[in-house]
Design an enzyme around this catalytic site. Structure first.
Site, PDB file in Angstrom:
ATOM      1  N   SER A 108     -12.759  -4.041   6.466  1.00 45.13           N
ATOM      2  CA  SER A 108     -11.352  -3.977   6.876  1.00 45.13           C
ATOM      3  C   SER A 108     -11.095  -2.599   7.487  1.00 45.13           C
ATOM      4  CB  SER A 108     -10.463  -4.166   5.652  1.00 45.13           C
ATOM      5  OG  SER A 108      -9.156  -3.732   5.944  1.00 45.13           O
ATOM      6  N   SER A 109     -10.162  -2.548   8.436  1.00 47.42           N
ATOM      7  CA  SER A 109      -9.888  -1.264   9.099  1.00 47.42           C
ATOM      8  C   SER A 109      -9.239  -0.251   8.154  1.00 47.42           C
ATOM      9  CB  SER A 109      -8.996  -1.482  10.324  1.00 47.42           C
ATOM     10  OG  SER A 109      -7.783  -2.087   9.947  1.00 47.42           O
ATOM     11  N   CYS A 110      -8.767  -0.712   6.976  1.00 51.83           N
ATOM     12  CA  CYS A 110      -8.123   0.238   6.061  1.00 51.83           C
ATOM     13  C   CYS A 110      -9.133   1.111   5.320  1.00 51.83           C
ATOM     14  CB  CYS A 110      -7.228  -0.484   5.064  1.00 51.83           C
ATOM     15  SG  CYS A 110      -8.147  -1.401   3.846  1.00 51.83           S
ATOM     16  N   TYR A 137      -8.546  -1.272  -2.545  1.00 52.44           N
ATOM     17  CA  TYR A 137      -9.168  -2.249  -1.634  1.00 52.44           C
ATOM     18  C   TYR A 137     -10.150  -1.540  -0.696  1.00 52.44           C
ATOM     19  CZ  TYR A 137      -9.345  -5.996   1.883  1.00 52.44           C
ATOM     20  OH  TYR A 137      -9.764  -6.984   2.754  1.00 52.44           O
ATOM     21  N   LYS A 141     -14.199  -2.102  -0.304  1.00 49.60           N
ATOM     22  CA  LYS A 141     -14.820  -2.477   0.970  1.00 49.60           C
ATOM     23  C   LYS A 141     -15.864  -1.446   1.398  1.00 49.60           C
ATOM     24  CE  LYS A 141     -12.985  -6.445   1.928  1.00 49.60           C
ATOM     25  NZ  LYS A 141     -13.838  -7.641   2.078  1.00 49.60           N
ATOM     26  N   HIS A 180       0.755 -10.230   4.717  1.00 53.91           N
ATOM     27  CA  HIS A 180       0.784  -9.123   5.670  1.00 53.91           C
ATOM     28  C   HIS A 180       2.059  -9.219   6.506  1.00 53.91           C
ATOM     29  CE1 HIS A 180      -3.525  -9.324   4.643  1.00 53.91           C
ATOM     30  NE2 HIS A 180      -3.441  -8.011   4.738  1.00 53.91           N
TER      31      HIS A 180
END
Ligand code: GFB
Length: 324
Positions: A108-110, A137, A141, A180
């Site tokens: 994920s980009s986070c 999270y 990841k 989201h």
């Protein structure tokens, strides 16, 4: 990967997993092995290993995860950390143990630093602190990504990772406390239209920037990487286009045909100020997204929104929202 290869899509009921299944089936990959989370709890190591031992998948798309928007991430940090760590540890380890030929892990980009330079290149990973609202999270990841590189280095496994930007599409979650922003705003504007409300509350300041990709484009990129990419370095996957939450709200206001005014609630968290991926490595391999944002949102509103929104309402009736 051959059309006859045995492929396990972990998380095939979710938005990403179901898009991968649709894409694979459209291309004639029909030897899929699929389990719901009730049939196979991937947090259970023994159950996961028994499944791999019996089914012996050759290729794995690891799209099973606990996911959610900024509110779910902020209020359920333990669930996000525990569930994701267990799922990915069990699946990646079993994939090594039972000789999977190739595995694609969905990140994920986070995972990138909160104040990362923009657009975000793959090598900016772990160069600064995470965004606090999604630290558990992100940590999970990053651990999954590092497991893929560790099993590659120690055991020679062909395990790769894709880092998608914020996603939307068929199969999205319309529960206001776990969704989201994009599905949440579709629901809020839709409800304001049918209830004739004069305002819609949008969380945060509305000034933060996000990039959104249709999940069918992501599924296409996943298949592309499964077929054409064997390197250790994870691969960013985005559209390259960003917009503010205010602009997103205006687009959704237009698409839903809602006249309600937009009102911001700055008491709610903004999250990362900007999160635009640099996807030039993936573009350099010859892949690019096809679905424009307005076209994608229109398609979702016309074709999948109502059914999934109604399922969210049914779930809320069965389990009151306060339990979230
Ligand atoms: O999509 P979202 O929940 O996730 O929120 P993130 C994006 C922005 O939209 C935030 C604002 O600034 C929110 O405050 N927003 C406005 C809303 N109205 C709403 C609303 O009604 N619902 C929601 N949910 N947001 C998540 C991470 O971050 O992105 C996850 O927490 C994951 O870990 C995911 O990586 C892709 O983009 O801020």
């Amino acid at each position: 990967m051959e059309r006859s290869s045995k492929i396990y899509v972990a998380g095939h009921r979710g938005m990403v997993g179901s898009a991968i299944v649709r894409r694979l089936q459209a291309e004639g990959y029909n030897n899929l092995t699929l389990r719901t989370s009730t049939e196979l709890d991937l947090r259970n190591q023994k159950a996961t290993e028994d499944f791999f031992d019996t089914e012996r998948p050759e290729y794995v798309f690891l799209a099973a995860a606990r996911v959610g928007g900024i509110w779910a991430n902020s209020t359920r940090p333990a669930d996000f950390l525990y569930d994701n760590l267990l799922i990915q540890c069990n699946v990646i380890h079993a994939a090594w143990k039972f000789g999977v030929k190739k595995l694609l892990f969905l990140g994920s980009s986070c995972i990138y630093p909160r104040l990362s330079p923009q657009p975000i290149r793959e090598e900016y990973l772990l160069t600064g602190p995470f965004e606090p609202t999604n630290e558990p999270y992100a940590l999970a990841k990053v651990a999954g990504l590092k497991m893929c590189t560790a099993y590659r280095r120690q055991y020679g496994c062909n395990f790769i990772t894709i880092m998608p930007t914020n996603l939307y599409g068929p199969g999205d979650n319309y529960d206001l406390y776990s969704s989201h922003v994009l599905p949440a705003l579709l629901r809020k504007f839709h409800e304001a239209k049918i209830q004739n409300s004069n305002k819609v509350i949008v969380w945060g300041t509305g000034s933060v920037l996000r990039e959104f990709m249709h999940v069918d484009d992501l599924a296409d990129a996943c298949l592309f990487l499964m077929l054409h990419y064997d390197e250790e370095l994870w691969m960013n996957c985005g559209t390259g286009e960003e917009l503010s939450i205010r602009q997103l709200a205006e687009i959704i206001q237009e698409i839903t045909g809602c006249n309600a005014a937009i009102e911001f609630d700055p008491q709610k968290p903004d999250g990362m100020p900007r999160k635009l991926l640099d996807s030039s490595r993936l573009r350099g391999l010859g892949w690019q997204p096809r679905i424009g944002l307005k076209e994608g949102i229109r398609d979702v509103y016309q074709n999948s929104f109502l059914k999934e929104y109604n399922s969210a309402l049914m779930r809320e009736k069965a389990i009151p929202m306060a339990s979230n």
